[in-house]
Design an enzyme around this catalytic site. Structure first.
Site, PDB file in Angstrom:
ATOM      1  N   SER A  80       0.819  -1.199   0.000  1.00 43.12           N
ATOM      2  CA  SER A  80       0.000   0.000   0.000  1.00 43.12           C
ATOM      3  C   SER A  80       0.861   1.259   0.000  1.00 43.12           C
ATOM      4  CB  SER A  80      -0.898  -0.009   1.243  1.00 43.12           C
ATOM      5  OG  SER A  80      -1.929   0.942   1.128  1.00 43.12           O
ATOM      6  N   TYR A  85      -7.159  15.022   1.025  1.00 36.60           N
ATOM      7  CA  TYR A  85      -6.274  15.812   0.177  1.00 36.60           C
ATOM      8  C   TYR A  85      -7.117  16.511  -0.894  1.00 36.60           C
ATOM      9  CZ  TYR A  85      -2.715  13.295   2.758  1.00 36.60           C
ATOM     10  OH  TYR A  85      -1.946  12.782   3.774  1.00 36.60           O
TER      11      TYR A  85
END
Length: 800
Positions: free
Chosen positions: A440, A600
């Site tokens: 990941s 984000y």
């Protein structure tokens, strides 16, 4: 239903603490010092004459006959509701240690069986080796009544408990059930939270014994209904009928009385019931409610069983948890000198166990709520999915119980003989991954001026050598202002691209078969902060740069407030993403992921909590999707056509008014329609006041839902830590790929070690030539030690 197995070196999970808890209580009972208490003998009041309250009374009286113990029960002694009760072997082992007489009486009346039958679309699939034991609830109460009377417990039936018990007794045990008046009277202290769920169910009985634990699925014109059935006596079975509330209403059950409902259920499941009628016992349709309390005790009053906590009947933990509560409370009382110390120790011991059970129960409950998602799975995969739904029964666990069934599921899934599901290949566009493991994306905060250096080469290179099918970079920023911290890597200069090319070349040359992907993103309002180990999300003390976001909202109260993006800035940002994608392609990345998660910049557009715009890029979900989709299109247009693109999203904000699971499905559908090859499903980190529900594989249900509803491949991530979890999730069809972060920090060779631990040496787990000498798991310790035995306890079996 499911069972757990005892703790063992093999890593199996279960309720192994029950016997140990009971042993502590038994030891105290044989130690004359344990009965020496200053002052008068303990006076104990128990509110509620169900199994938990009665068993607590019997244990406490047996441990110290001088105690004055009184049980108040509103109903008559022969009143009981419900039918059969299932107890696990672990719980029974604890009861055997604590009170052999009760255990022996129970043993004489148990009905036992080993099989689970799953009937779906007129086909029955059987899984063996599950070892259940059940008896009638009325019989259980009779046994406990007799034991309490023999020990001298004062049983008061048809009697409401006085409200001043806390003032007249040393200890008050509130075992008064899910509708606990004690809990509600002191709600300001216990702070209960009651969650009502989506399915209606009714407890009924059949006048014959099923020969297995039976699940039967009925696809009616009104929707899906399911039967849960199990024997509890030589001539009787419990039958629970369950369906979503909207199905219940569409079928007209809301307009039927009890007798009509029972007759209707018998007709729907006539084949399973062999044409026999169903009977009720003041049965009524209800919805399950999960009860959680912030505290379990108040002064000398303590909650026990359903008054303190509930767990869905599909893992059968009501009576089991209440009995185990009683065992723990009795043991703690013998080990502590005061009631406050006892109650603190009891809660500290039981709360983690109960929380784990409730997480499993919630997963099982939601699986049945959403059962319609899985109906079109291959039949045996559907059965495997059902059996492993709570994540307590796993691929490895089920393989030990019933190797033939598990191997059949594997074969139908496409696993070559002896190949674990995680080592089957998976294709995304023109890229074939050799296995289902993904390293990941993990921010390393170790770049200089956005340039990845030797650290990144070693970090990513080591994990590529470790055998994963796909290794992802950290979030690589598309501009200097788009960094999270000064240590974040970028792809906004040619120098950065050349540095990344050095890394991709290493992976392709030295770890053939491993793909490497880049995650592109922009920090938005979460930028210009310190590196994680110096103060996560804390603004820089100096050298800050201005932030931009969909709306002028700071992430935290002390965070910098971003400027709301103008239309011209949106155009610039699209070009920055596209330019970074061109550099990524030239750098040799095999896959590109667009970061639209974790608060984000692009994630900030998707969430209604962070996007307050009133123009074409804010408002409805369709409008909030507009800019992220424009960026995706700009990147897809310049990214090589044969190379796949994925999108990481936060499937929920874990906050009121934020993105919900239903929204995540629509977001996934939108990206899929624009050409996304897979959705990387994460959650949260969008707002600072989130309240995530952490737990093992806790984000997987969101990926599962997207996969089966939106019809796009998914990557599951979040607290997936074992190869057994990966195999289970893949084989059940809940995800296509599994992304692991922390396990790869702990062990760069996690994937190859997983292969070695499973004895697998085939395709998808090829060791680099220099490492092949270490490809066999070294022998440690004794070689003649016996293998761990599998417990046949039904730790997740159905309870009362």
């Amino acid at each position: 239903m499911e069972r757990t197995v005892s703790e063992s070196p093999s890593g199996a999970r279960g309720c192994a603490g029950c016997a140990a808890t009971a042993a502590r209580a038994r030891s105290a009972a044989t130690d004359p010092r344990s009965h020496a208490r200053p002052g008068h003998p303990l006076r104990v009041a128990i509110i509620g004459g169900g199994p938990g309250g009665l068993y607590a009374a019997a244990l406490l009286k047996r441990l110290d006959p001088a105690r004055e113990i009184t049980v108040w029960e509103r109903n008559a002694p022969d009143d009981t509701f419900g039918f059969g009760v299932v107890l696990s072997d672990e719980t029974l082992g604890g009861m055997e240690h604590a009170d052999p007489e009760v255990y022996e009486a129970l043993q004489r009346h148990f009905t036992r069986w080993d099989d689970i039958d799953i009937v779906h679309r007129d086909t029955r699939h059987t899984s063996s080796g599950h070892g259940f034991a059940a008896l009638g609830r009325r019989r259980l109460l009779e046994i406990l009544h007799t034991r309490c009377r023999d020990l001298g417990v004062d049983l008061r039936f048809r009697a409401g408990a006085p409200e001043d018990l806390a003032g007249t007794h040393d200890l008050v045990i509130a075992a008064d059930g899910i509708h606990s008046t004690t809990r509600e009277r002191h709600a300001d202290v216990f702070r209960p939270r009651v969650t009502q769920h989506r399915c209606r169910y009714i407890w009924l009985a059949a006048d014959f014994p099923f020969d297995s634990f039976r699940f039967e699925i009925a696809e009616t014109e009104h929707g899906v209904m399911q039967l849960h059935g199990y024997p509890y006596a030589p001539d009787a079975s419990t039958v629970i009928i369950e369906m979503r509330d909207e199905v219940w209403r569409a079928a007209g059950f809301d307009e039927l009385d009890e007798a009509e409902s029972v007759e209707r259920c018998a007709k729907i499941f006539a084949e399973a019931l062999r044409g026999r009628p169903l009977k009720s016992n003041n049965s009524a349709w209800t919805t399950f409610r999960t009860v959680v309390n912030d505290r379990w005790s108040h002064g000398n009053v303590v909650l026990l069983g359903d008054a303190a906590h509930t767990a869905h009947f599909s893992i059968g933990s009501g009576t089991k948890l209440a009995v185990e509560d009683a065992l723990a409370l009795a043991a703690c009382l013998e080990e502590r000198d005061t009631v406050p110390e006892t109650l603190a120790a009891y809660e500290a011991e039981r709360r983690p166990v109960v929380a784990s059970t409730q997480r499993a129960a919630r997963a099982s409950l939601e699986w049945f709520e959403n059962i319609a998602l899985y109906l079109d799975q291959p039949p045996r995969q559907f059965a495997f999915n059902l059996l492993t739904r709570s994540r307590r029964v796993t691929h490895d666990n089920l393989r030990l119980r019933d190797a033939r069934f598990t191997q059949t599921v594997e074969r139908e899934f496409g696993c070559p003989p002896g190949t674990p599901p995680m080592f089957t290949p998976f294709r995304l566009r023109g890229l074939t991954l050799r296995n289902r493991v993904v390293v990941s994306p993990m921010d390393m905060y170790s770049a200089a001026d956005g340039v990845p250096g030797d650290f990144h080469l070693v970090h990513l290179g080591a994990r590529a050598l470790g055998g994963a099918g796909l290794v992802m970079t950290e979030m690589v920023c598309v501009s200097e202002e788009g960094r999270i911290t000064p240590g974040c890597a970028g792809l906004y200069t040619g120098r950065q691209a050349e540095a990344w090319k050095r890394i991709t070349n290493f992976v392709h040359e030295r770890a053939p078969g491993t793909a490497i992907g880049v995650q592109l993103g922009h920090s938005g309002r979460k930028g210009s902060t310190k590196v994680m180990w110096e103060g996560m999300d804390e603004p820089l003390e100096e050298g800050n740069w201005p932030l931009v976001a969909p709306s002028a909202l700071p992430y935290k109260v002390f965070s910098q407030t971003p400027r709301e993006l103008s239309r011209a800035q949106l155009t610039d940002l699209r070009e920055q993403f596209a330019a970074a994608a061109v550099r990524a392609a030239r750098a040799g990345f095999d896959l590109l992921e667009l970061h639209c998660a974790h608060g984000y910049l692009l994630s900030g557009f998707l969430s209604p909590l962070t996007n307050r715009r009133t123009d074409a890029y804010g408002g409805s979900l369709e409008k909030r999707l507009r800019f992220p989709l424009e960026v995706f299109d700009a990147v897809r247009n310049v990214w090589p056509g044969e190379r796949p693109m994925t999108v990481r999203i936060s499937a929920t904000d874990w906050a009121e008014g934020g993105t919900r699971a239903e929204d995540a499905v629509e977001i996934a559908r939108a990206f899929a329609a624009h050409g996304a090859d897979a959705i990387d499903v994460s959650t949260g980190q969008v707002v600072a006041d989130e309240q995530p529900e952490f737990g093992r594989s806790y984000q997987t249900p969101f990926a599962d839902r997207i996969r089966h509803t939106a019809g796009i491949p998914v990557i599951a991530v979040g607290a997936i830590s074992s190869w057994d979890d990966v195999n289970s999730l893949i084989l059940a069809g809940r995800t296509d790929l599994c992304a692991l972060a922390r396990p790869h920090l702990y062990d760069p060779h996690w994937t190859l070690h997983a292969a070695a631990e499973q004895g697998y040496t085939g395709p998808g787990a090829t060791w680099p030539a220099p490492y092949r000498a270490g490809s066999r798991r070294p022998r440690t310790g004794r070689t003649d030690a016996p293998k761990p035995r599998l417990s046949l306890g039904s730790g997740d079996a159905r309870g009362g």
